[in-house]
Write an enzyme that holds these catalytic residues in place. Structure first.
Site, PDB file in Angstrom:
ATOM      1  NE  ARG A  60      -0.180  11.763 -10.526  1.00  0.00           N
ATOM      2  CZ  ARG A  60       0.631  12.916 -10.825  1.00  0.00           C
ATOM      3  NH1 ARG A  60       1.596  12.943  -9.913  1.00  0.00           N
ATOM      4  NH2 ARG A  60       0.232  13.715 -11.672  1.00  0.00           N
ATOM      5  CE1 TYR A 113       1.082 -11.401   0.755  1.00  0.00           C
ATOM      6  CE2 TYR A 113       2.348  -9.762  -0.676  1.00  0.00           C
ATOM      7  CZ  TYR A 113       1.181 -10.679  -0.596  1.00  0.00           C
ATOM      8  OH  TYR A 113       0.010 -10.725  -1.316  1.00  0.00           O
ATOM      9  CG  ASP A 185       4.275  -6.265   6.259  1.00  0.00           C
ATOM     10  OD1 ASP A 185       3.185  -6.154   6.827  1.00  0.00           O
ATOM     11  OD2 ASP A 185       4.235  -6.712   4.923  1.00  0.00           O
ATOM     12  CE  LYS A 210      -3.709  -9.244   2.249  1.00  0.00           C
ATOM     13  NZ  LYS A 210      -2.431  -9.440   2.285  1.00  0.00           N
TER      14      LYS A 210
HETATM   15  C1  LIG Z   1      -1.216  -9.068   1.901  1.00  0.00           C
HETATM   16  C2  LIG Z   1       0.115  -8.674   2.289  1.00  0.00           C
HETATM   17  C3  LIG Z   1       0.827  -7.648   1.706  1.00  0.00           C
HETATM   18  C4  LIG Z   1       0.580  -7.022   0.279  1.00  0.00           C
HETATM   19  O1  LIG Z   1      -0.439  -6.234   0.318  1.00  0.00           O
HETATM   20  P1  LIG Z   1      -1.558  -5.984  -0.966  1.00  0.00           P
HETATM   21  O2  LIG Z   1      -2.598  -4.958  -0.256  1.00  0.00           O
HETATM   22  O3  LIG Z   1      -2.173  -7.403  -1.142  1.00  0.00           O
HETATM   23  O4  LIG Z   1      -0.685  -5.369  -1.980  1.00  0.00           O
HETATM   24  C5  LIG Z   1       2.030  -7.508   2.350  1.00  0.00           C
HETATM   25  N1  LIG Z   1       2.372  -7.913   3.412  1.00  0.00           N
HETATM   26  C6  LIG Z   1       1.500  -8.813   3.974  1.00  0.00           C
HETATM   27  C7  LIG Z   1       2.139  -9.228   5.451  1.00  0.00           C
HETATM   28  C8  LIG Z   1       0.551  -9.168   3.670  1.00  0.00           C
HETATM   29  O5  LIG Z   1      -0.261 -10.098   4.179  1.00  0.00           O
END
Ligand SMILES: *Cc1c(COP(=O)(O)O)cnc(C)c1O
Length: 397
Positions: A60, A113, A185, A210
């Site tokens: 962890r 998001y 982000d 992604k």
């Molecule tokens: C998909 C996404 C997230 C969240 O990520 P997860 O891995 O699905 O929890 C956050 N910010 C953006 C811009 C995203 O496209």
């Protein structure tokens, strides 16, 4: 060390962060599934446990495969430190909850998001944390709200799904004046196109699910920043437990080797798709920061090396047209994902903004006929032909 600094992103994607974790002469980082680590010497065990000596104690907290992934992202983002999470949302929520406390104030944008937006509208207010969401791209309004005083400025650029752009340098300057931290982000831009830390930002966040992973087969999140900030976030995560799985770390690490190749191909395809759609009679509007017609094309040009693989477009005829068009695409997954090698499409109302009501989406400037398009690495002629035949299937009114 100097030579390493000059390395470019493509080389870093392949080589960075791996050497220290290779064992038995293997050329690839192993997946270490072990939950705990054995120590015959209890004094050595103690020194590792209190952080006086390098090593691992329990899964962890740390894991070699996961650390190799963190090191690769850290080097690509020009950061002092990085720590990882089970998902992108865990990275976002854990980072926010590490630094915020009751009475604090956050300034952010309206179209973050969907999940992030829910944290701002649903969960933070419960903790007596005030959140002010301004119109995305309205820099004056954002500066005014920041000047009123805040602890954190949270940005996402480009945004999901209408790929709006915020000037990172400009907003960071305003934040620094009031002593606020700035989080960005960077999921859509990827470290290939944008390195917010070099623009003065405090923390960069990625959904590794992604573009970093790129193959839609593993969930993960990661944050990069200064040693001290990342240490605090790591501590929050090790206790609260949103740890990245070693197998996910391995898959994303492997995916990252082709990060630059993929992103370059995806944005080349995205640009051509955007140009093709812009001239098409059944399209109302195309949103892509690479187009001259994009509201903040100049800011995108200034702060990004490339415009990314994400675009969106509104079909004439709204949802009815989307219903006819989307099922006809042969070379696109209709799925709630993006950044993968396969082209992936979806309406905003079932992907990024599924949590919102039609009224909320309208207020956010998201038409019901909006299609989000994540360009894959396919050959462009095949993608264009596919779009052409699917658009032909829409019956005009
Ligand atoms: C998909 C996404 C997230 C969240 O990520 P997860 O891995 O699905 O929890 C956050 N910010 C953006 C811009 C995203 O496209």
């Amino acid at each position: 060390m100097e030579a390493k600094k000059r390395l470019q992103a493509g080389t870093k994607s392949v080589w960075a962060g791996e050497k220290e974790y290779l064992v038995h002469g293997a050329t690839q980082v192993p997946v270490v599934h072990s939950v705990a680590y054995n120590y015959d010497d209890i004094d050595e065990w103690y020194e590792v446990a209190i952080g006086k000596r390098k090593g691992h104690i329990y899964g962890r907290n740390t894991n070699p495969t996961v650390q190799s992934f963190e090191d690769k992202v850290k080097i690509l983002e020009h950061a002092e430190a990085a720590t990882s999470f089970s998902t992108g949302m865990a990275a976002i929520s854990n980072s926010l909850l590490t630094i915020l406390k009751p009475g604090d104030r956050v300034v952010s944008i309206k179209d973050t998001y969907g999940g992030t937006n829910k944290i701002f509208s649903e969960f933070l207010p419960r903790l007596n944390i005030e959140v002010e969401l301004v119109e995305t791209g309205n820099h004056e309004e954002m500066e005014r709200e920041i000047a009123k005083g805040c602890n954190l400025v949270y940005l996402e650029t480009p945004t999901n799904p209408t790929v709006k752009i915020t000037d990172i340098v400009r907003i960071t300057k305003a934040a620094k004046k009031v002593g606020a931290l700035v989080f960005v982000d960077n999921t859509f831009a990827t470290p290939i196109n944008q390195n917010p830390l070099t623009l003065g930002v405090d923390l960069v966040i990625h959904s590794a699910t992604k573009f970093l992973g790129g193959h839609a087969d593993a969930l993960g999140g990661v944050v990069c920043g200064s040693e001290s900030l990342v240490k605090d976030i790591y501590h929050y995560r090790e206790i609260n437990g949103a740890t990245m799985d070693p197998m996910a770390a391995y898959l994303i690490l492997r995916g990252m080797k082709t990060l630059k190749l993929r992103v370059e191909k995806q944005q080349e395809n995205a640009m051509k798709v955007a140009q093709f759609l812009e001239d098409h009679e059944k399209i109302e509007q195309v949103y892509y920061p690479g187009l001259q017609t994009h509201t903040n094309h100049e800011i995108a040009k200034k702060q990004m090396k490339g415009f990314g693989g994400m675009l969106s477009f509104a079909l004439k005829g709204e949802l009815d047209a989307v219903r006819q068009f989307l099922p006809k695409l042969e070379y696109a997954h209709r799925a709630a994902n993006l950044g993968a090698v396969e082209t992936t499409v979806g309406p905003a109302r079932t992907t990024s903004h599924v949590e919102n009501t039609p009224e909320e989406r309208a207020a956010l400037g998201i038409p019901e006929g909006l299609v989000r398009y994540s360009a894959g690495i396919e050959d462009i002629d095949d993608l264009l032909n596919d779009l052409k035949q699917a658009l032909d299937e829409i019956k005009s009114h």
